[in-house]
Scaffold this active site. Structure first.
Site, short mmCIF file in Angstrom:
data_model
loop_
_atom_site.label_atom_id
_atom_site.label_comp_id
_atom_site.label_asym_id
_atom_site.label_seq_id
_atom_site.Cartn_x
_atom_site.Cartn_y
_atom_site.Cartn_z
N HIS A 178 -2.61 -12.57 15.79
CA HIS A 178 -1.78 -11.39 15.62
C HIS A 178 -0.95 -11.16 16.88
CE1 HIS A 178 -4.81 -9.67 12.48
NE2 HIS A 178 -4.10 -10.68 12.02
N ASP A 189 -1.61 -5.10 4.07
CA ASP A 189 -1.60 -5.43 5.49
C ASP A 189 -2.47 -6.63 5.84
OD1 ASP A 189 0.12 -3.36 6.08
OD2 ASP A 189 -1.48 -1.93 6.49
N GLU A 238 -8.95 -4.42 6.24
CA GLU A 238 -8.74 -3.35 5.27
C GLU A 238 -7.67 -3.76 4.27
OE1 GLU A 238 -10.24 0.51 4.28
OE2 GLU A 238 -10.82 -0.94 5.81
N GLU A 274 0.81 -1.23 0.00
CA GLU A 274 0.00 0.00 0.00
C GLU A 274 0.84 1.27 0.00
OE1 GLU A 274 -1.79 -2.41 3.49
OE2 GLU A 274 0.14 -2.19 2.51
N ASP A 315 -4.98 -7.42 7.74
CA ASP A 315 -6.23 -7.15 8.45
C ASP A 315 -7.33 -7.00 7.41
OD1 ASP A 315 -5.76 -4.66 7.34
OD2 ASP A 315 -5.33 -3.68 9.24
N ARG A 351 -1.85 -1.96 14.08
CA ARG A 351 -3.31 -2.05 14.24
C ARG A 351 -3.64 -3.46 14.72
NH1 ARG A 351 -2.65 1.14 9.77
NH2 ARG A 351 -3.41 3.29 10.06
N TYR A 370 3.20 -4.68 13.28
CA TYR A 370 2.01 -3.97 12.79
C TYR A 370 1.27 -3.29 13.93
CZ TYR A 370 -2.01 -3.06 9.77
OH TYR A 370 -2.99 -2.46 9.03
#
Length: 834
Positions: A330, A82, A86, A9, A84, A287, A285
């Site tokens: 995670h 990523d 999103e 991204e 997740d 988040r 990461y």
């Protein structure tokens, strides 16, 4: 020919990864999302199972063209967004847009840290795109679009044009509004705290207090009087061993909270800085709602702790996340290399990295061992009544060697009288020891109302209630501030009197002192718009701002992500009830909204005063008398900061009409303080000078006004390149983006190659005549496409135009309408907002 194309991204992330891979790999960035729902009203086909229509963002078309060319040439395309929901959605959108869906040359890879080992491990273990995660993201995006596009027009018609509503943002606003009302309704009470100071010998001082509080001054005074001539001795000494355990490593929300407390970072700032550290390969990461650490991370932490502090400080700990929806696969936020001390490229990055590293290390360290001592002190004149002195000393620092967690304001208030500092020990004491009294006093203390939320404590509240997820906190809090529902501000405190009673020999003396209370720094304050909109939603759309309902929706997103629920079924269950409620909302009368309140009657003129919410904010109005001539108009005054329509008093309202007021004279011309559309200002010699944030038009002095005028003149002089006495409307100025011409109300661009200082009046007028009154659509100052929100929730606000009419669906589906993201089943389009 490209052998391997890796798509991530972020360009910073791409640069870091490219350094780990060989010459056979090219790493490119998609710069976030490449597709999203269009801004118009035909984004979602409700009648066809809530099918969304996605379009490539205008600012991503060139990027997509480049990626298509590279993907076509590549032997293998690695989608590395990523790990997740999103990120999964970004990979899915890339696969769809680049025509990679179903291609055997496409690989999906994920990693939780940007290190060489993590990247190579990911490449060795590719997987398919997880459509459950994609559908959870789609469900959130579609649901939030439906809520925003259907509910916002109701607010435009019934409350005020330009407002917006959102599933999570409206709940966050409600939390802030309700806390403000708690504070306003709080009944202040006081009590007297008895404290004593004794000579403990050898120059040492012992401080103690009475466990009991007295609510009346007379009671406190009587207690001190009974202590006249008393002797004090140690009746008991009790020592208790204790320990303190470290906090777990950071999750997204706890990082946001602690960075706010310790570093003063906003939530958005914390996430921005953490993103840079992650993309540079310094942290895992950022988040996440998990407090787990991998076995590799645990081993690395133990090695560094033993090296830095000693083996006795190391203690492996496994933490369990309290949230049932947490993704335990995670990791918590941690450094990728525990031995790395300097990691940030600037002070902000370094400070946040230090916080993350120390917290992660502290979580894997031994308990702090403490010894708590409680001394009980008897009073000879009052048998059975004792004072208490408490102290704690650290006998083994343990995790405190690396890290100590901070507390919120409310937690500090709760523990202020019971949780002493680690470092405050007691002097050597013995049972039976006599203690000469140095001071005995009763201090009046006032109960405090609940603390206003900071950004960090609001994040904590949302997380506790199960509202939102790690990626939503920062954008939600930013959104409610940008949309004018909440202000992050600091307010000065007020003064109040308090009593201090002191035993002086055989006499009790009373003093009245002054203290400042209620000061707030960087707190969240609701606006009047928030109050009115919240009350409207609570009354007419209770499910949208219901805490349990909003948390339940989050749980349903989790069920979709886990493959236990179909996302279209979830949306259907939500939408049918929601849309019916919106339809009923069309019939609500504006008069029932509470945005207008009668304050009282003017004591001199008999005119009615009302408080209202207008286009430019809240204001008070003096109504014309009944039977007054038609040309007699109402008189208006804007509310001051901190005043609300619902509780402004008549006296406070009348005070607002003291503006405009003459502040004084300067250069033989008067200076007038007033309030305007764009805020408070000073008018002098037909010119206007905006007040600073700290200045109040009701209290600004003549000296302050003169300084304001002179500072503005100095600033203007520094910007001035050239002026023309024969035509004062024309000036050549230095601006933010370089020199330009001001021609009346028009800003004129200077062509390249022309020297600003050499421009003649005739040339300026010529350029001004050739410049349109407004910049062309899509020109330099035109609104650019907003970048994709770095969040699972993008709060929607519909375009301010009449929605397209919805087509009728096929038979046997009377509740569904087709193909609109604004008014899917609108019986009547809302009026055009202006």
């Amino acid at each position: 020919m490209v052998k391997n194309l890796v798509i991530v991204e972020s360009p910073a992330k791409a640069k870091t990864i490219e350094g780990y891979l060989g010459k056979d790999y090219i790493v490119k960035s998609s710069f976030g999302h490449v597709r999203d729902l269009p801004k118009d009203n035909n984004a979602i086909d409700i009648a066809n199972g809530f099918k969304p229509t996605y379009v490539v963002s205008a600012d991503k078309r060139e990027i997509i063209a480049q990626l298509k060319k590279l993907a076509k040439e590549a032997e293998t395309v690695w989608l590395a967004s990523d790990d997740d929901r999103e990120g999964e959605a970004i990979s899915w959108h890339l696969a769809e847009t680049l025509n990679l869906s179903g291609s055997n040359k496409t690989r999906r890879i994920v990693f939780r840290e940007i290190t060489k080992s993590a990247i190579l491990t990911a490449i060795d273990n590719p997987r398919e795109i997880d459509l459950n995660l994609v559908n959870a993201q789609q469900a959130r995006r579609v649901l939030d679009r439906l809520v925003g596009f259907e509910l916002s027009p109701v607010l435009w018609k019934k409350v005020k044009a330009g407002l917006s509503a959102g599933r999570v943002q409206s709940v966050a606003v409600r939390i802030v509004v309700e806390r403000e009302r708690e504070i306003n309704q709080f009944k202040v009470s006081s009590a007297y705290r008895i404290t004593a100071r004794f000579d403990a010998g050898r120059g040492a001082v012992l401080e103690a207090e009475l466990p009991k509080r007295f609510t009346a001054r007379e009671e406190a005074e009587a207690f001190l009087a009974r202590c006249v001539g008393a002797e004090y001795r140690i009746e008991n000494l009790e020592k208790k061993p204790g320990k303190r355990s470290p906090a777990p490593p950071f999750t997204t929300s706890t990082l946001q909270q602690e960075a706010s407390r310790k570093l003063g970072f906003s939530v958005a700032q914390t996430m921005s800085v953490a993103q840079k550290l992650y993309e540079a390969g310094k942290i895992s990461y950022m988040r996440t709602d998990s407090v787990n650490l991998s076995q590799d991370a645990l081993a690395a932490a133990q090695e560094e702790i033993s090296r830095a502090y000693g083996a006795e400080y190391a203690q492996t700990r496994m933490y369990k996340t309290k949230s049932a929806s947490a993704q335990e696969a995670h990791e918590a936020i941690r450094p990728t290399d525990f031995a790395l001390v300097k990691a940030g490229s600037d002070s902000q990055e370094q400070r946040l990295y230090d916080l993350i590293r120390k917290r992660a290390m502290g979580s894997q360290m031994a308990d702090a061992v403490i010894e708590r001592t409680v001394a009980t002190i008897g009073i000879s004149t009052q048998p059975g009544v004792t004072l208490t002195a408490t102290g704690e000393v650290i006998t083994f620092e343990g995790f405190l060697k690396a890290y100590a967690e901070s507390k919120d304001e409310e937690e500090l208030d709760e523990t202020a009288n019971t949780d002493s500092s680690f470092s405050r020990g007691l002097p050597p004491l013995t049972v039976g020891q006599q203690l000469p009294l140095q001071l005995l006093r009763a201090l009046e203390r006032f109960a405090s109302p609940p603390a206003r939320y900071t950004e960090a404590s609001l994040v904590k509240k949302l997380e506790e209630m199960g509202i939102g997820r790690p990626s939503t906190y920062a954008p939600t809090i930013s959104t409610i501030q940008k949309r004018g529902y909440v202000e992050k501000d600091s307010r000065e405190g007020k003064e109040r009197k308090f009593h201090v009673l002191t035993l002086d020999g055989s006499e009790v003396k009373t003093e009245v002192k002054t203290e400042t209370f209620g000061a707030d720094k960087a707190k969240l304050f609701p606006t009047d718009t928030a109050m009115v909109v919240n009350d409207f939603l609570v009354e007419h759309f209770p499910s949208i701002v219901d805490f349990q309902f909003t948390a339940k929706v989050e749980d349903e997103f989790d069920q979709i992500a886990n493959g236990h629920e179909q996302w279209t079924d979830m949306l259907a269950g939500f939408y049918s009830t929601f849309h019916e409620t919106v339809e009923r909302g069309q019939d609500i009368e504006r008069s029932t909204l509470g945005s207008t309140r009668v304050i009282g009657i003017h004591p001199e003129t008999g005119q009615k005063l009302t408080a209202r919410l207008g286009r430019y904010g809240p204001y008070v109005q003096i109504e014309p008398k009944e039977g007054a001539p038609e040309d007699e108009k109402a008189v208006y005054a804007s509310l001051r900061k901190g005043q609300f329509i619902e509780n402004i008093t008549l006296e406070e309202a009348l005070d607002l009409f003291k503006l405009p007021r003459i502040v004084g004279e300067f250069e033989e011309k008067s200076m007038t303080a007033a309030l305007g559309r764009f805020g408070p200002y000073i008018r002098h010699d037909s010119k206007f000078y905006s007040l600073t944030k700290e200045q109040d038009p009701h209290t600004i002095t003549a000296q302050e006004a003169v300084e304001l005028i002179e500072n503005k003149r100095k600033s203007d002089a520094e910007r001035l390149i050239k002026e023309f006495p024969e035509n004062p409307d024309i000036q050549v100025l230095n601006g933010r983006f370089g020199p330009y011409i001001v021609a009346g109300k028009k800003n004129v661009k200077i062509p390249k190659g022309e020297e600003p200082a050499g421009l003649t009046l005739e040339r300026c007028l010529e350029l001004a005549a050739a410049t349109p009154d407004k910049p062309a659509k899509g020109g330099r100052f035109a609104k650019k496409a907003a970048p994709a929100a770095d969040t699972e929730e993008a709060a929607d606000k519909p375009a301010k135009k009449k929605p397209t009419a919805a087509k009728k669906p096929a038979a046997k589906k009377p509740a569904a309408k087709k193909a609109t993201g604004t008014k899917a089943a609108a019986k009547k389009a809302p009026a055009k907002a202006k």
